[in-house]
Design a protein around this motif. Structure first.
Motif, mmCIF file in Angstrom:
data_model
loop_
_atom_site.group_PDB
_atom_site.id
_atom_site.type_symbol
_atom_site.label_atom_id
_atom_site.label_comp_id
_atom_site.label_asym_id
_atom_site.label_seq_id
_atom_site.Cartn_x
_atom_site.Cartn_y
_atom_site.Cartn_z
ATOM 1 N N LEU A 162 25.231 50.215 6.222
ATOM 2 C CA LEU A 162 25.115 48.751 6.122
ATOM 3 C C LEU A 162 26.496 48.118 6.120
ATOM 4 C CD1 LEU A 162 23.745 46.028 5.578
ATOM 5 C CD2 LEU A 162 23.723 46.620 3.143
ATOM 6 N N TYR A 163 27.387 48.606 5.268
ATOM 7 C CA TYR A 163 28.738 48.025 5.179
ATOM 8 C C TYR A 163 29.496 48.210 6.492
ATOM 9 C CZ TYR A 163 27.508 48.307 0.224
ATOM 10 O OH TYR A 163 26.871 48.201 -0.983
ATOM 11 N N LEU A 164 29.351 49.398 7.072
ATOM 12 C CA LEU A 164 30.010 49.653 8.349
ATOM 13 C C LEU A 164 29.424 48.742 9.426
ATOM 14 C CD1 LEU A 164 32.220 51.545 9.338
ATOM 15 C CD2 LEU A 164 30.463 53.182 9.981
ATOM 16 N N GLY A 165 28.104 48.578 9.413
ATOM 17 C CA GLY A 165 27.445 47.699 10.377
ATOM 18 C C GLY A 165 27.902 46.256 10.244
ATOM 19 N N LEU A 166 28.085 45.788 9.013
ATOM 20 C CA LEU A 166 28.575 44.425 8.809
ATOM 21 C C LEU A 166 29.986 44.270 9.370
ATOM 22 C CD1 LEU A 166 27.244 43.768 5.191
ATOM 23 C CD2 LEU A 166 26.475 42.635 7.290
ATOM 24 N N GLY A 167 30.813 45.308 9.178
ATOM 25 C CA GLY A 167 32.152 45.274 9.756
ATOM 26 C C GLY A 167 32.107 45.234 11.277
ATOM 27 N N ILE A 168 31.163 45.969 11.856
ATOM 28 C CA ILE A 168 31.030 45.997 13.313
ATOM 29 C C ILE A 168 30.565 44.651 13.857
ATOM 30 C CG2 ILE A 168 29.656 46.987 15.210
ATOM 31 C CD1 ILE A 168 29.714 49.650 13.632
ATOM 32 N N VAL A 169 29.549 44.052 13.218
ATOM 33 C CA VAL A 169 28.998 42.811 13.780
ATOM 34 C C VAL A 169 29.993 41.658 13.696
ATOM 35 C CG1 VAL A 169 26.576 43.449 13.457
ATOM 36 C CG2 VAL A 169 27.755 42.209 11.643
ATOM 37 N N ILE A 170 30.766 41.584 12.612
ATOM 38 C CA ILE A 170 31.756 40.495 12.549
ATOM 39 C C ILE A 170 32.885 40.760 13.543
ATOM 40 C CG2 ILE A 170 33.123 41.485 10.666
ATOM 41 C CD1 ILE A 170 32.394 37.742 11.403
ATOM 42 N N SER A 171 33.200 42.037 13.776
ATOM 43 C CA SER A 171 34.220 42.375 14.776
ATOM 44 C C SER A 171 33.755 41.961 16.173
ATOM 45 C CB SER A 171 34.494 43.885 14.752
ATOM 46 O OG SER A 171 34.950 44.298 13.493
ATOM 47 N N LEU A 172 32.497 42.267 16.483
ATOM 48 C CA LEU A 172 31.947 41.914 17.797
ATOM 49 C C LEU A 172 31.841 40.407 17.982
ATOM 50 C CD1 LEU A 172 29.086 44.574 17.850
ATOM 51 C CD2 LEU A 172 31.055 44.547 19.400
ATOM 52 N N TYR A 173 31.403 39.714 16.942
ATOM 53 C CA TYR A 173 31.199 38.274 17.032
ATOM 54 C C TYR A 173 32.526 37.545 17.244
ATOM 55 C CZ TYR A 173 29.011 33.746 16.082
ATOM 56 O OH TYR A 173 28.548 32.461 16.187
ATOM 57 N N THR A 174 33.541 37.926 16.471
ATOM 58 C CA THR A 174 34.850 37.284 16.646
ATOM 59 C C THR A 174 35.466 37.659 17.990
ATOM 60 O OG1 THR A 174 35.903 39.103 15.429
ATOM 61 C CG2 THR A 174 35.343 37.121 14.177
ATOM 62 N N ALA A 175 35.228 38.881 18.456
ATOM 63 C CA ALA A 175 35.764 39.294 19.755
ATOM 64 C C ALA A 175 35.208 38.418 20.870
ATOM 65 C CB ALA A 175 35.445 40.758 20.019
ATOM 66 N N ASP A 176 33.900 38.161 20.843
ATOM 67 C CA ASP A 176 33.294 37.297 21.858
ATOM 68 C C ASP A 176 33.868 35.888 21.808
ATOM 69 O OD1 ASP A 176 31.593 38.736 23.519
ATOM 70 O OD2 ASP A 176 29.978 38.757 22.043
ATOM 71 N N LYS A 177 34.039 35.354 20.604
ATOM 72 C CA LYS A 177 34.548 33.992 20.457
ATOM 73 C C LYS A 177 35.997 33.882 20.927
ATOM 74 C CE LYS A 177 30.804 32.251 18.716
ATOM 75 N NZ LYS A 177 29.981 31.313 19.527
ATOM 76 N N LEU A 178 36.820 34.851 20.549
ATOM 77 C CA LEU A 178 38.250 34.762 20.865
ATOM 78 C C LEU A 178 38.570 35.162 22.297
ATOM 79 C CD1 LEU A 178 39.779 35.991 17.507
ATOM 80 C CD2 LEU A 178 39.716 33.674 18.406
#
Length: 242
Positions: A39-55
């Motif tokens: 779960l914690y690793l998944g949360l780290g992954i999803v915020i990484s992916l989301y910010t990557a798309d935005k930036l």
């Protein structure tokens, strides 16, 4: 230097004893902690992916940089919440066996139980995360989908070698955090050390559990080249490398 080394070994062995005691006396608690690591690793992954798309819309390549920078927060949550991560337990169980704190069978049982429940947790939590707003109707060129295609197109040797380096970096981060008493310094060290493997795209088998699950459900199974065989190929040789 000798005293510092002895202190580090004492800390590692103390952690090994705690893990072994938890596994022996409360298997369900150990299983839940292993699932929570995903779960914690998944949360780290999803915020990484989301910010990557935005930036990526701001400047080409900025998304990859932000992905690497945000990824470490997942490991940080795992360490501070005392969750059980398979890749760091590869270090602990090896040390435990090498220093005769655990026999081979016990070390193997603890490690493979951790990996199994990391997998179960990764699938469950990634599926639930795929139902959240940021992962609805993603474009075909999203960072998640393009990264999945890249991972699945790697050769066996590349996955294996990248798996080795990924776990070197992860366990360096774990060991460095043990030697730091200041929380702010510990956080910065973990974030920037984990940045190395995340930015370079090395293969981390436990992170790939939620990653591939998220990619599959967010794409409704439409990613080119993604099938059971290709995913298992990646996971198998990332696991061996790690």
């Amino acid at each position: 230097m000798g005293a510092t080394q002895d202190t580090l070994l004492y800390t590692i062995e103390k952690s090994i004893k705690k893990k072994a005691d938890l596994f022996e006396h409360s298997f369900s608690a150990y299983a839940v902690r292993s699932m929570l690591a995903s779960l914690y690793l998944g949360l780290g992954i999803v915020i990484s992916l989301y910010t990557a798309d935005k930036l990526n819309h701001v400047a080409e390549g900025l998304g990859k940089f932000s992905y690497g920078l945000m990824f470490g927060w997942g490991l940080l949550m795992i360490l501070y919440m005392n969750a059980e991560l398979g890749t760091s337990n590869m270090l602990y169980m090896t040390v435990g066996y090498y220093r005769r704190r655990l026999n081979f069978l016990k070390a193997a049982k603890i490690l493979w139980t951790c990996i199994l429940f990391n997998l179960i947790g990764g699938i469950i939590f990634a599926y639930l995360l795929s139902l959240t707003g940021p992962f609805q109707d993603l474009p075909h060129n999203s960072y998640l989908f393009e990264s999945a295609v890249t991972k699945l197109s790697k050769s066996t040797l590349q996955i294996f070698i990248e798996g080795i380096f990924a776990n070197i970096v992860v366990n360096v981060a774990v060991l460095v955090s043990m030697r730091m008493k200041d929380d702010a310094g510990k956080i910065l060290a973990i974030i920037f050390i984990i940045f190395i493997f995340a930015y370079l795209g090395f293969e981390h088998v436990i992170a790939n559990f939620p990653f591939f699950t998220l990619a599959y459900f967010a794409s409704n199974g439409t990613i080119a080249g993604m099938d059971f065989g290709s995913v298992m190929h990646n996971l198998t040789f990332a696991l061996l490398g790690n």
